[in-house]
Write a protein that holds these residues in place. Structure first.
Motif, PDB file in Angstrom:
ATOM      1  N   SER A  94       0.962  -0.782   0.292  1.00  9.36           N
ATOM      2  CA  SER A  94       0.324  -0.327  -0.309  1.00  9.36           C
ATOM      3  C   SER A  94       0.946   1.313   0.004  1.00  9.36           C
ATOM      4  O   SER A  94       0.162   2.066  -0.335  1.00  9.36           O
ATOM      5  N   GLU A 151       0.391   4.444  -2.833  1.00  5.13           N
ATOM      6  CA  GLU A 151      -0.233   5.754  -2.116  1.00  5.13           C
ATOM      7  C   GLU A 151       0.962   6.974  -2.989  1.00  5.13           C
ATOM      8  O   GLU A 151       0.596   7.803  -3.739  1.00  5.13           O
ATOM      9  N   ASN A 153       3.603   4.635   8.252  1.00 12.83           N
ATOM     10  CA  ASN A 153       2.237   5.144   8.600  1.00 12.83           C
ATOM     11  C   ASN A 153       1.552   4.456   7.165  1.00 12.83           C
ATOM     12  O   ASN A 153       1.202   5.742   6.694  1.00 12.83           O
ATOM     13  N   ARG A 160      -1.880   2.958   5.734  1.00 11.97           N
ATOM     14  CA  ARG A 160      -3.674   3.092   6.798  1.00 11.97           C
ATOM     15  C   ARG A 160      -3.925   1.825   7.919  1.00 11.97           C
ATOM     16  O   ARG A 160      -4.389   2.419   8.547  1.00 11.97           O
ATOM     17  N   SER A 166      -3.064   2.430  11.728  1.00 13.17           N
ATOM     18  CA  SER A 166      -4.877   2.935  12.930  1.00 13.17           C
ATOM     19  C   SER A 166      -5.001   2.230  12.837  1.00 13.17           C
ATOM     20  O   SER A 166      -6.333   2.309  13.424  1.00 13.17           O
TER      21      SER A 166
END
Length: 322
Positions: free
Chosen positions: A58, A62, A261, A263, A266
């Motif tokens: 991912s 991004e 960091n 997704r 979190s």
């Protein structure tokens, strides 16, 4: 043919009624301009080749989003190629894109070897490295300071009272990423007077599964670490799950911190404390830099050799006071 060309290219020297007739014919016939022929005439294809190391990661998706948004803004099309983190495939993909007459290349992630540099230097089009850099910084690049990002992550653990800090690193043969993050870990410990223990450092492959396996090893040690610094979020999440599967609580029994960091950071519980890379911005800035080089907006490419974007520590729930 000349009239159609003027209409398609928005030449103002066409009467409105003629323009209307041409567009009606275009719609009726389903006509599309021949991009190859236009490219031969203009010596531009308005396409950019993008080499991505792992399309399932991912982080890189991004970056690709940032690239595409800026490419659309400047009317470039993207050819995206997945290289599976394999040097031979990366070189092959680079050569294939150049054969397709792309106007520029963005190389995303991965270790830059002499073979890569040779392929880039024999290219007649501009090249920008994205989320990586070559060791000598001879090719324009956009990235973060990975060593400082790792230093800041480990420093947070030290500030929280941890002195037994293990690391799940990436490959140390990669100077731009894996070794840089290890060096940041090492520097943070040394600056705090904490010895670097060989049994506290194990190499992973940036995958969730390696985070699971390395953490199992840490749990076999007579003196377990009180905290784990993982070189990326995916391995950190693997570490959290191994700890939980063995009846340990995060962060009460062991703290976990990482870099990236994504997704999922979190979404996992506890939420992962991590150092954020501005991944979208890295892609966007790299694509904008490439447009400047392709359109000769800068006289000297060496002025734009290295762009370093800021990182940020994201405080969540996986690190506790010791």
């Amino acid at each position: 043919m000349a009239t159609v060309s003027r209409v398609v290219n928005n030449n103002p020297n066409v009467k409105p009624q003629t323009r209307k007739k041409v567009f009606e014919a275009i719609e009726r016939l389903g006509y599309r301009p021949n991009a190859v022929a236009r490219g031969l005439a203009s010596k531009k294809t308005t396409t950019v080749g993008v080499v991505i190391p792992d399309i399932s990661n991912s982080i890189f998706s991004e970056v690709a989003r940032g690239i595409e948004d800026i490419a659309n803004m400047y009317h470039y099309n993207i050819i995206l190629c997945n290289a599976d983190k394999k040097k031979e495939k990366e070189i092959r993909v680079i050569n294939t894109l150049l054969e397709k007459q792309v106007d520029g290349l963005l190389f995303m992630g991965g270790t830059i070897t002499d073979e890569h540099i040779q392929a880039f230097k024999t290219s007649s089009v501009p090249v920008v490295l994205c989320a990586t850099a070559d060791e000598k910084h001879t090719i324009p690049s956009v990235d973060i300071d990975h060593e400082k990002a790792a230093f800041d992550a480990v420093q947070l653990l030290i500030d929280k009272g941890h002195r037994s800090i293990a690391m799940i690193s990436g490959t140390l043969q990669d100077p731009a990423l894996g070794f840089a993050r290890y060096q940041g870990y090492k520097n943070a410990l040394e600056s705090a007077g904490i010895p670097v223990r060989e049994d506290y450092v194990r190499v992973g492959n940036y995958r969730y599964e390696s985070g699971l396996e390395v953490t199992k090893y840490f749990l076999t040690l007579d003196e377990r670490p009180t905290a784990i610094f993982a070189a990326n979020d995916e391995m950190a999440i693997g570490a959290i799950h191994t700890l939980q599967d063995n009846g340990l609580k995060v962060p009460e029994d062991m703290s976990v911190i990482s870099v990236d960091n994504i997704r999922m950071a979190s979404m996992v519980r506890p939420q992962l404390t991590t150092v954020a890379q501005p991944m979208y911005d890295i892609g966007a800035v790299a694509m904008r830099l490439l447009t400047k080089l392709m359109n000769k907006e800068t006289k000297d490419a060496s002025e734009l050799t290295e762009v370093v974007l800021p990182h940020e520590v994201i405080h969540r729930n996986s690190v506790a006071q010791r």
